[in-house]
Motif scaffolding. Structure first.
Motif, PDB file in Angstrom:
ATOM      1  N   UNK A 296       1.599  -8.173  -3.982  1.00  0.00           N
ATOM      2  CA  UNK A 296       0.889  -9.199  -3.226  1.00  0.00           C
ATOM      3  C   UNK A 296       1.093  -9.024  -1.729  1.00  0.00           C
ATOM      4  N   UNK A 297       2.041  -8.179  -1.330  1.00  0.00           N
ATOM      5  CA  UNK A 297       2.317  -7.938   0.092  1.00  0.00           C
ATOM      6  C   UNK A 297       2.594  -6.453   0.288  1.00  0.00           C
ATOM      7  N   UNK A 298       1.906  -5.847   1.254  1.00  0.00           N
ATOM      8  CA  UNK A 298       2.083  -4.422   1.546  1.00  0.00           C
ATOM      9  C   UNK A 298       2.194  -4.235   3.050  1.00  0.00           C
ATOM     10  N   UNK A 299       3.286  -3.578   3.476  1.00  0.00           N
ATOM     11  CA  UNK A 299       3.509  -3.268   4.884  1.00  0.00           C
ATOM     12  C   UNK A 299       3.784  -1.780   5.017  1.00  0.00           C
ATOM     13  N   UNK A 300       2.925  -1.079   5.727  1.00  0.00           N
ATOM     14  CA  UNK A 300       3.100   0.345   6.013  1.00  0.00           C
ATOM     15  C   UNK A 300       3.079   0.496   7.527  1.00  0.00           C
ATOM     16  N   UNK A 301       4.252   0.774   8.102  1.00  0.00           N
ATOM     17  CA  UNK A 301       4.409   0.789   9.555  1.00  0.00           C
ATOM     18  C   UNK A 301       4.592   2.224  10.031  1.00  0.00           C
ATOM     19  N   UNK A 321      -1.008 -10.319   1.701  1.00  0.00           N
ATOM     20  CA  UNK A 321      -0.412  -9.917   2.986  1.00  0.00           C
ATOM     21  C   UNK A 321      -0.605  -8.410   3.156  1.00  0.00           C
ATOM     22  N   UNK A 322      -1.255  -8.012   4.256  1.00  0.00           N
ATOM     23  CA  UNK A 322      -1.498  -6.596   4.516  1.00  0.00           C
ATOM     24  C   UNK A 322      -1.202  -6.295   5.980  1.00  0.00           C
ATOM     25  N   UNK A 323      -0.261  -5.371   6.208  1.00  0.00           N
ATOM     26  CA  UNK A 323       0.116  -4.952   7.563  1.00  0.00           C
ATOM     27  C   UNK A 323       0.055  -3.428   7.605  1.00  0.00           C
ATOM     28  N   UNK A 324      -0.879  -2.903   8.381  1.00  0.00           N
ATOM     29  CA  UNK A 324      -1.057  -1.462   8.496  1.00  0.00           C
ATOM     30  C   UNK A 324      -0.914  -1.056   9.958  1.00  0.00           C
ATOM     31  N   UNK A 325      -0.003  -0.115  10.222  1.00  0.00           N
ATOM     32  CA  UNK A 325       0.198   0.427  11.567  1.00  0.00           C
ATOM     33  C   UNK A 325       0.114   1.938  11.466  1.00  0.00           C
TER      34      UNK A 325
END
Length: 491
Positions: A296-301, A321-325
């Motif tokens: 349900x939450x993915x962060x790739x920094x 939740x999605x955070x892509x950098x």
């Protein structure tokens, strides 16, 4: 029947007056060892509500008094060795009632034996944060108390090693090989206090892969493990053919390759959050989400995406939740993102170029409460302001919006968004680098957004600084509940 009403928040004026009197007493030499008699509720309110402006000696005296008065939850930060020792003496004498202790110390603090004495008596402890001075001896002392520990944070404690973990796990004398540990699983482990752990933070410690394997074997309720070695430990357990499921709900990786995600998902059926910082592989976001459908939450920094089809083509209905950098810019079609991830509540895009097909598609409804579209400082990337307007309208119900470095955003674009019903709910709006937005545009924005409480206009040209300062004066004169941030504020 007599009703019992919950106590109201202590009046700020009365609390400040009492703290000033206490500060004066400390100034007269009545230090942390001087008796301070006050109800536990008052001491708790003083530590929670007024700690930010207190001198360390006053804070230490309040903490000592709170421990002596029987407060069960204590959160305090101290750096002076004498003040730390005074608090530890109080904890050694009155530690049996402590259920939650958060003690953060100075970077060079060395804890003496009184901390071990205190920990041996904390039989009711459920949550402990002790950083950055915890050692193996402290974990061994905690094992003697054997409390029903659920949360442990010893991050950045370089003196915490596998030895301390083994003591905490109740397997200090265990001579089994790593393979035997993996094969035996939980049944072969000990019955130490760590067996009840739900959340464990070992970031910055000297706990190795072997220690992580022991943790994963002995702690059946572990749902969140933060450490550098979790990926390798999971990989080893997958390769060993472990079948007993783990309760991990969050996997955090730093500068390491991703483990085989499909076996990990099978081993961790409750895994809902994956955070990877600078993974060494070129990644496909679609493959990650397909391999772990429970996320349900993915962060790739700071990651390098594959060249083609890097974003999922199939719907991901549960992702919120999605955070892509990205290190290398890639385009993304916002309309496709909106359809693919309909449940998103938080979206952060950095180094991603949002695009739309022409003619622009209708704006779908969304659940977004937070939207961030950023350009990395090292990338000369231009974001189409019309696409930004579409994104803001899409996130019309968001309370937090960050449009950092959207350099081509103008008053007209903001008016378009406002006319289409966007920004009405926004409380925190950041337009850093929006150099073409004028004072008139800001005035219109402020008057059109009744819930706006913070507006960031950092990195504007220096010749507009005086104009922005006059805008601050206008906001104060109109008695608006709004904070305008210009230069000197980091976020």
């Amino acid at each position: 029947m007599v009703g019992v009403r919950a106590p109201e928040r202590l009046e700020a004026g009365a609390l400040c007056a009492w703290l000033r009197a206490l500060d004066t007493a400390v100034g007269r030499g009545e230090g942390v060892h001087a008796p301070l008699r006050a109800p536990p509720a008052l001491l708790t309110a003083a530590l929670n509500q007024g700690a930010a402006g207190l001198r360390e000696a006053v804070l230490a005296r309040l903490a000592v008094a709170a421990v002596a008065a029987g407060v069960s939850r204590l959160e305090v930060h101290l750096e002076h060795p004498t003040l730390i020792e005074a608090l530890l003496e109080a904890l050694s004498a009155h530690s049996a009632h402590i259920t939650s202790l958060l003690l953060t110390l100075g970077p060079r603090t060395v804890l003496r034996g009184s901390m071990c004495v205190a920990l041996r008596n904390m039989t009711c402890l459920t949550s402990l944060t002790l950083t950055p001075a915890a050692t193996d001896a402290h974990l061994a002392a905690l094992a003697v108390a054997a409390p029903p520990l659920e949360t442990l944070d010893v991050s950045y404690c370089t003196a915490v090693t596998d030895k301390g973990m083994r003591a905490l796990l109740g397997v200090a004398g265990d001579t089994r090989t790593m393979r035997e540990v993996m094969d035996d699983g939980y049944e072969g482990g000990g019955q130490g206090p760590a067996a009840t752990l739900h959340t464990l933070n070992l970031w910055g410690t000297e706990v190795t892969t072997r220690g992580c394997v022991l943790l994963l074997s002995v702690c059946p309720a572990l749902s969140a493990l933060t450490c550098r070695w979790s990926e390798e430990a999971l990989d080893l357990m997958v390769r060993a053919g472990r079948e007993t499921p783990l309760a991990l709900s969050q996997l955090l990786l730093a500068e390491v390759p991703l483990p085989p995600l499909a076996p990990v998902a099978s081993l961790c059926p409750l895994l809902t959050s994956l955070v990877a910082r600078r993974p060494s592989d070129s990644l496909s976001v679609g493959q990650v989400l397909e391999a772990v459908p429970s996320l349900t939450a993915l962060t790739l920094v700071q990651f390098l995406p594959v060249r083609e089809t890097w974003f999922p083509a199939n719907p991901v209905p549960y992702l919120t939740y999605l955070h892509l950098s990205l290190l290398d810019p890639r385009p993304i079609h916002l309309s496709h993102l909106a359809v693919t991830c309909p449940a998103l509540t938080h979206l952060y895009l950095e180094g991603v170029t949002p695009m739309l097909t022409s003619p622009y598609p209708p704006v779908p409804s969304s659940k977004l409460g937070s939207l961030r579209i950023m350009t990395l400082p090292t990338i000369s990337q231009v974001i189409d302001p019309e696409v930004v307007v579409w994104a803001v309208v899409w996130a019309c119900g968001a309370s937090s919006i960050d449009l950092g470095s959207c350099k081509h955003l103008t008053d007209q674009h903001l008016s378009q968004a406002l006319d289409r019903g966007a920004l009405f709910q926004v409380e925190d709006l950041r337009l850093s680098g929006a150099t073409q937005v004028t004072e008139e545009g800001i005035d219109n924005l402020v008057m059109s957004c009744p819930r706006l409480r913070r507006l960031a206009l950092k990195m504007l040209p220096k010749d507009r600084l005086a104009q922005l300062e006059s805008l601050k004066v206008k906001i104060r004169q109109q008695n608006l509940d709004l904070e305008l941030i210009t230069y000197g504020w980091k976020f």
